[in-house]
Write an enzyme that holds these catalytic residues in place. Structure first.
Site, PDB file in Angstrom:
ATOM      1  N   ARG A 231      -1.211   8.426  10.503  1.00 16.94           N
ATOM      2  CA  ARG A 231      -1.418   9.568  11.196  1.00 16.94           C
ATOM      3  C   ARG A 231      -2.200  10.882  10.564  1.00 16.94           C
ATOM      4  NH1 ARG A 231      -0.646   6.695  14.791  1.00 16.94           N
ATOM      5  NH2 ARG A 231       1.050   6.728  16.555  1.00 16.94           N
ATOM      6  N   HIS A 279      -9.730   6.689  15.416  1.00 22.28           N
ATOM      7  CA  HIS A 279      -8.547   6.271  15.652  1.00 22.28           C
ATOM      8  C   HIS A 279      -8.598   5.110  16.489  1.00 22.28           C
ATOM      9  CE1 HIS A 279      -4.063   7.633  16.598  1.00 22.28           C
ATOM     10  NE2 HIS A 279      -4.093   6.209  16.394  1.00 22.28           N
TER      11      HIS A 279
HETATM   12  P1  NDP Z   1       7.418   0.263  10.620  1.00 24.78           P
HETATM   13  O1  NDP Z   1       8.454   1.206  11.026  1.00 24.78           O
HETATM   14  O2  NDP Z   1       7.582  -1.179  11.011  1.00 24.78           O
HETATM   15  O3  NDP Z   1       7.092   0.419   8.938  1.00 24.78           O
HETATM   16  C1  NDP Z   1       7.443   1.832   8.496  1.00 24.78           C
HETATM   17  C2  NDP Z   1       7.620   1.609   7.030  1.00 24.78           C
HETATM   18  O4  NDP Z   1       7.440   2.884   6.291  1.00 24.78           O
HETATM   19  C3  NDP Z   1       8.802   0.897   6.632  1.00 24.78           C
HETATM   20  O5  NDP Z   1       8.450   0.300   5.472  1.00 24.78           O
HETATM   21  C4  NDP Z   1       9.718   2.068   6.254  1.00 24.78           C
HETATM   22  O6  NDP Z   1      10.489   1.804   5.187  1.00 24.78           O
HETATM   23  C5  NDP Z   1       8.703   3.042   5.577  1.00 24.78           C
HETATM   24  N1  NDP Z   1       8.901   4.414   5.750  1.00 24.78           N
HETATM   25  C6  NDP Z   1       9.203   5.312   6.578  1.00 24.78           C
HETATM   26  N2  NDP Z   1       9.799   6.587   6.015  1.00 24.78           N
HETATM   27  C7  NDP Z   1       9.843   6.452   4.737  1.00 24.78           C
HETATM   28  C8  NDP Z   1       9.879   7.285   3.560  1.00 24.78           C
HETATM   29  N3  NDP Z   1      10.407   8.295   3.780  1.00 24.78           N
HETATM   30  N4  NDP Z   1       9.822   6.802   2.467  1.00 24.78           N
HETATM   31  C9  NDP Z   1       9.492   5.930   2.265  1.00 24.78           C
HETATM   32  N5  NDP Z   1       9.400   4.878   3.281  1.00 24.78           N
HETATM   33  C10 NDP Z   1       9.087   5.152   4.374  1.00 24.78           C
HETATM   34  O7  NDP Z   1       5.926   0.649  11.349  1.00 24.78           O
HETATM   35  P2  NDP Z   1       4.692  -0.009  11.785  1.00 24.78           P
HETATM   36  O8  NDP Z   1       4.352  -0.759  10.385  1.00 24.78           O
HETATM   37  O9  NDP Z   1       4.862  -0.756  12.839  1.00 24.78           O
HETATM   38  O10 NDP Z   1       3.706   1.264  11.806  1.00 24.78           O
HETATM   39  C11 NDP Z   1       3.259   2.105  10.900  1.00 24.78           C
HETATM   40  C12 NDP Z   1       2.601   3.436  11.348  1.00 24.78           C
HETATM   41  O11 NDP Z   1       1.179   2.822  11.618  1.00 24.78           O
HETATM   42  C13 NDP Z   1       2.784   3.803  12.887  1.00 24.78           C
HETATM   43  O12 NDP Z   1       3.917   4.670  12.903  1.00 24.78           O
HETATM   44  C14 NDP Z   1       1.733   4.662  13.335  1.00 24.78           C
HETATM   45  O13 NDP Z   1       1.629   6.059  12.790  1.00 24.78           O
HETATM   46  C15 NDP Z   1       0.512   3.852  12.600  1.00 24.78           C
HETATM   47  N6  NDP Z   1      -0.417   3.121  13.365  1.00 24.78           N
HETATM   48  C16 NDP Z   1      -1.601   3.626  13.434  1.00 24.78           C
HETATM   49  C17 NDP Z   1      -2.625   3.171  14.454  1.00 24.78           C
HETATM   50  C18 NDP Z   1      -4.131   3.317  14.415  1.00 24.78           C
HETATM   51  O14 NDP Z   1      -4.541   2.820  15.145  1.00 24.78           O
HETATM   52  N7  NDP Z   1      -4.611   4.100  13.557  1.00 24.78           N
HETATM   53  C19 NDP Z   1      -2.121   1.757  15.262  1.00 24.78           C
HETATM   54  C20 NDP Z   1      -0.610   1.266  15.013  1.00 24.78           C
HETATM   55  C21 NDP Z   1      -0.113   2.047  13.987  1.00 24.78           C
HETATM   56  P3  NDP Z   1      11.730   0.771   5.445  1.00 24.78           P
HETATM   57  O15 NDP Z   1      11.060  -0.470   5.655  1.00 24.78           O
HETATM   58  O16 NDP Z   1      12.630   0.826   4.375  1.00 24.78           O
HETATM   59  O17 NDP Z   1      12.590   1.389   6.756  1.00 24.78           O
HETATM   60  C1  OXD Z   2      -0.480   3.343  17.345  1.00 22.77           C
HETATM   61  C2  OXD Z   2      -1.623   3.932  17.410  1.00 22.77           C
HETATM   62  O1  OXD Z   2       0.827   3.961  16.980  1.00 22.77           O
HETATM   63  O2  OXD Z   2      -2.385   3.494  18.114  1.00 22.77           O
HETATM   64  O3  OXD Z   2      -0.147   2.257  18.128  1.00 22.77           O
HETATM   65  O4  OXD Z   2      -1.770   4.968  16.992  1.00 22.77           O
END
Ligand code: NDP
Ligand code: OXD
Length: 316
Positions: A231, A279
């Site tokens: 993001r 994006h």
């Molecule tokens: P998940 O919830 O599966 O993974 C999030 C990870 O971040 C987990 O490993 C979590 O730790 C870690 N995390 C969260 N907060 C913290 C913190 N404060 N300190 C350390 N680690 C932290 O999410 P996804 O992998 O499915 O998606 C990730 C992001 O990708 C989405 O939120 C979105 O913003 C972005 N995205 C962007 C897209 C694009 O087109 N650009 C498309 C799809 C997604 P833990 O495992 O320990 O909980």
């Molecule tokens: C998502 C994105 O969060 O497209 O899936 O950004």
């Protein structure tokens, strides 16, 4: 089954609606679909909603809402709604194809930085036959993934399989074969110190907002590169530009921005060390999303547990 339980409110820009609506209706012809801003509906009839960045305050006006589905993996757009009724589960889109596209993006741009492709584009443009500096060995290019969840782990596995030494940073420790796990604030600095290429795949929460900042960049090795596919709110843009201009960082790939679309006068557009994409790192597929929603509704109606329910206190 009452009409109330089977009405889905679709809360997206009206011009997005037809593509998704067709797929959802095909997956469940009995579901009543109403599009916010286009169709009239009675708030008490709405049992389910599907959205990405909903207008704050809308969901609290729907007293019989049973679940809200997110069209995307990231749910920060929903968490801006301080009136969101927390009794209603918010279910995020976890999908293998979306994760795979995100992993591809991570691999593509890691290779772009590792293989110095922007420099070769510049040489080509100037009709210069130059090999540049010797290619760094894959085994010496440490790739680090901030956010080691669904998408981060898949990206990490693909990069590991290409021979990169990979590490992931998350809140809790992980056990993924051949990948070093760092967890929590105490591990952040040692993690950054081994980041020749840093890929951000974190959810946007109050804890992670602004995590790509001057202090973070200073903790990374000289010549490192940054990829942000999570993001725009994770990045402090002026700190990135300063780190690139001082040659502390060698390059950056950015798919997401604080303001989207990226305004025409934003300096990132034509910064020579920055690659901008609009994006598109991972785009939710309407047919996959239709099955996710229909399957989620069926599970709720059978009283089963759902995967991907957001923890509001954690923020993801
Ligand atoms: P998940 O919830 O599966 O993974 C999030 C990870 O971040 C987990 O490993 C979590 O730790 C870690 N995390 C969260 N907060 C913290 C913190 N404060 N300190 C350390 N680690 C932290 O999410 P996804 O992998 O499915 O998606 C990730 C992001 O990708 C989405 O939120 C979105 O913003 C972005 N995205 C962007 C897209 C694009 O087109 N650009 C498309 C799809 C997604 P833990 O495992 O320990 O909980
Ligand atoms: C998502 C994105 O969060 O497209 O899936 O950004």
């Amino acid at each position: 089954m009452s009409a109330r339980k089977r009405t889905l409110l679709f809360v997206v820009p009206v011009n997005w609606a037809p593509l998704w609506e067709t797929q959802i209706q095909a997956a469940d012809p009995d579901l009543i679909i109403k599009v916010q801003g286009r169709d009239e509906y009675t708030p008490t009839d709405v049992g389910y909603a599907l959205s990405f960045r909903p207008p704050p305050g809308l969901f609290k006006t729907l007293p019989n809402l049973k679940a809200v589905f997110s069209l995307g993996a990231g749910v920060d757009g929903f968490l801006l709604d301080t009136d969101y009724p927390r009794r209603v589960p918010l279910v995020r889109f976890i999908n293998k194809w979306l994760s795979l596209e995100m992993a591809q993006y991570a691999v593509l741009h890691t290779l772009m930085h590792h293989r110095q492709q922007p420099m070769f584009y510049a040489f080509q443009k100037a009709r210069k036959w130059r090999q540049g500096a010797p290619q760094r060995k894959t085994a010496d290019t440490r790739v680090s993934i901030l956010g080691f969840g669904e998408i981060g782990q898949l990206a990490g596995e693909r990069l590991r399989d290409l021979g990169f030494p990979v590490a992931g940073w998350s809140r809790t420790k992980k056990n993924v074969s051949g990948i070093e796990s760092f967890a929590g604030d105490a591990d952040l600095r040692p993690f950054l110190a081994r980041s020749d290429i840093l890929i951000c795949l974190l959810p946007l929460t109050p804890e992670t907002r602004g995590i790509l900042n001057a202090e973070t960049f200073a903790a990374m090795p000289v010549g490192a590169a940054v990829i942000n596919a999570a993001r725009g709110g994770h990045l402090v843009e002026r700190d990135l530009i300063a780190a690139l201009d001082s040659n502390h960082l060698s390059g950056a790939t950015l798919d997401v921005f604080e303001t989207e679309p990226l305004p025409p006068d934003n300096p990132l557009w034509d910064h020579p060390k920055v690659t901008v994409t609009p994006h598109v790192a991972g785009i939710s597929d309407p047919r996959e999303a239709a099955h996710f929603v229909i399957d989620g509704i069926a599970r709720i109606e059978r009283g089963e547990k759902l995967e991907g329910v957001v923890d509001f206190d954690r923020g993801y």
